[in-house]
Design a protein around this motif. Structure first.
Motif, short mmCIF file in Angstrom:
data_model
loop_
_atom_site.label_atom_id
_atom_site.label_comp_id
_atom_site.label_asym_id
_atom_site.label_seq_id
_atom_site.Cartn_x
_atom_site.Cartn_y
_atom_site.Cartn_z
N TYR A 289 1.78 6.51 -23.24
CA TYR A 289 1.50 5.55 -22.54
C TYR A 289 2.09 4.21 -23.00
CZ TYR A 289 -2.64 8.00 -20.50
OH TYR A 289 -3.58 8.86 -20.11
N GLY A 290 2.56 4.28 -24.22
CA GLY A 290 3.11 3.06 -24.73
C GLY A 290 4.72 3.11 -24.45
N ASP A 291 5.13 4.40 -24.32
CA ASP A 291 6.37 4.58 -23.85
C ASP A 291 6.73 4.01 -22.30
OD1 ASP A 291 7.22 5.97 -26.38
OD2 ASP A 291 6.93 7.78 -25.53
N ASP B 128 0.67 -1.17 -0.01
CA ASP B 128 -0.16 -0.15 -0.01
C ASP B 128 0.91 1.18 0.18
OD1 ASP B 128 0.94 -0.31 2.52
OD2 ASP B 128 -0.92 0.06 3.50
N LEU B 129 2.18 1.13 -0.10
CA LEU B 129 2.94 2.59 -0.34
C LEU B 129 2.63 2.91 -1.53
CD1 LEU B 129 6.59 1.34 1.14
CD2 LEU B 129 4.94 2.72 1.87
N ASN B 130 2.84 4.24 -1.66
CA ASN B 130 2.38 5.06 -2.77
C ASN B 130 3.01 6.22 -2.87
OD1 ASN B 130 1.08 5.89 -5.18
ND2 ASN B 130 -1.10 5.96 -4.11
N ILE B 131 3.93 6.23 -3.95
CA ILE B 131 4.71 7.58 -4.40
C ILE B 131 4.04 8.29 -5.55
CG2 ILE B 131 6.77 7.05 -3.31
CD1 ILE B 131 7.95 6.41 -6.07
N TRP B 132 2.88 7.71 -6.01
CA TRP B 132 2.34 8.01 -7.09
C TRP B 132 1.36 9.12 -7.17
CZ3 TRP B 132 1.52 7.84 -12.21
CH2 TRP B 132 0.42 7.59 -12.89
N ASP B 133 1.53 10.16 -7.79
CA ASP B 133 0.56 11.22 -8.03
C ASP B 133 0.24 11.38 -9.45
OD1 ASP B 133 -0.58 13.84 -8.26
OD2 ASP B 133 0.80 14.72 -7.00
N ARG B 134 -0.89 10.72 -9.89
CA ARG B 134 -1.12 10.73 -11.24
C ARG B 134 -1.20 12.07 -11.96
NH1 ARG B 134 -6.86 10.33 -12.89
NH2 ARG B 134 -8.20 10.80 -11.19
N LYS C 55 -5.09 2.85 -17.47
CA LYS C 55 -5.95 2.67 -15.96
C LYS C 55 -5.38 3.36 -14.96
CE LYS C 55 -8.50 -1.45 -17.37
NZ LYS C 55 -8.99 -2.70 -16.62
N TRP C 56 -3.92 3.73 -14.94
CA TRP C 56 -3.18 4.28 -13.76
C TRP C 56 -3.52 5.88 -14.02
CZ3 TRP C 56 2.15 1.70 -15.00
CH2 TRP C 56 2.19 0.47 -14.44
N PHE C 57 -3.45 6.21 -15.16
CA PHE C 57 -3.44 7.77 -15.35
C PHE C 57 -4.91 8.21 -15.31
CE2 PHE C 57 0.90 7.53 -16.66
CZ PHE C 57 1.36 8.73 -16.15
N TYR C 58 -5.94 7.09 -15.50
CA TYR C 58 -7.40 7.54 -15.34
C TYR C 58 -7.80 7.25 -14.11
CZ TYR C 58 -7.92 8.82 -20.33
OH TYR C 58 -7.92 9.44 -21.37
N GLY C 59 -7.16 6.82 -13.20
CA GLY C 59 -7.29 6.78 -11.77
C GLY C 59 -8.24 5.44 -11.56
N GLU C 60 -8.10 4.42 -12.31
CA GLU C 60 -9.06 3.18 -12.39
C GLU C 60 -8.22 2.33 -11.45
OE1 GLU C 60 -10.22 1.98 -16.12
OE2 GLU C 60 -10.89 3.99 -16.51
N ARG C 61 -6.85 2.25 -11.51
CA ARG C 61 -5.96 1.36 -10.75
C ARG C 61 -4.88 2.13 -10.32
NH1 ARG C 61 -8.28 -3.97 -10.83
NH2 ARG C 61 -9.04 -4.17 -12.70
N THR C 62 -4.21 1.46 -9.46
CA THR C 62 -2.89 2.30 -8.76
C THR C 62 -1.49 1.25 -9.02
OG1 THR C 62 -4.23 3.36 -6.94
CG2 THR C 62 -1.77 3.21 -6.69
N PRO C 63 -0.72 1.80 -9.71
CA PRO C 63 0.45 1.00 -9.93
C PRO C 63 1.09 0.38 -8.65
CG PRO C 63 0.90 3.26 -10.31
CD PRO C 63 -0.54 3.15 -10.00
N SER C 64 1.66 -0.77 -8.63
CA SER C 64 2.50 -1.44 -7.67
C SER C 64 3.68 -0.36 -7.37
CB SER C 64 2.96 -2.63 -7.91
OG SER C 64 4.05 -2.51 -9.16
N LEU C 65 4.19 -0.72 -6.29
CA LEU C 65 5.32 0.44 -5.86
C LEU C 65 6.36 0.17 -7.06
CD1 LEU C 65 6.81 2.35 -4.11
CD2 LEU C 65 7.82 0.30 -2.51
N ARG C 66 6.63 -1.10 -7.14
CA ARG C 66 7.84 -1.33 -8.48
C ARG C 66 7.54 -0.59 -9.76
NH1 ARG C 66 8.57 -4.23 -13.04
NH2 ARG C 66 10.94 -5.15 -13.13
N SER C 67 6.34 -0.60 -10.03
CA SER C 67 5.75 -0.03 -11.34
C SER C 67 6.09 1.75 -11.05
CB SER C 67 4.43 -0.23 -11.58
OG SER C 67 4.31 -1.55 -11.97
N GLN C 68 5.54 2.08 -10.00
CA GLN C 68 5.76 3.70 -9.53
C GLN C 68 7.13 4.13 -9.89
OE1 GLN C 68 3.80 4.60 -6.03
NE2 GLN C 68 2.57 2.74 -6.28
#
Length: 86
Positions: free
Chosen positions: A23-25, A3-9, A39-52
């Motif tokens: 998005y493809g890049d 549940d760690l989140n550094i993501w600020d979409r 989905k991350w950028f539209y707020g439908e999902r939150t990326p994992s910490l690794r993905s962030q």
């Protein structure tokens, strides 16, 4: 740690657009599908910490800046470990 989140979409989208990064890049760098990034950028999902973390790198966002809000030393140590062993 999931549940760690550094993501600020919203902020990261401004960076993405200003640098002409698609998005493809991001999907290519992170190793996910275009749809996942969308989905991350539209707020439908939150990326994992690794993905962030990988996305921050793809967008050229310094991790020190992205991690400013995380002050817990144990958490920061776990993140450093994950970065060093990626």
């Amino acid at each position: 740690m999931t549940d760690l989140n550094i993501w600020d979409r919203h902020s990261w989208d401004v960076v993405r657009r200003s640098r002409g990064i698609t998005y493809g890049d991001i999907a290519d760098v992170v190793g996910v599908t275009y749809k996942a990034v969308s989905k991350w950028f539209y707020g439908e999902r939150t990326p994992s910490l690794r993905s962030q973390i990988l996305m921050a790198k793809a967008l050229g966002i310094p991790l020190s800046k992205a991690l400013e809000s995380i002050t817990d030393e144990d958490t920061r140590a776990l993140i450093r470990y994950a970065l060093e062993n990626d």
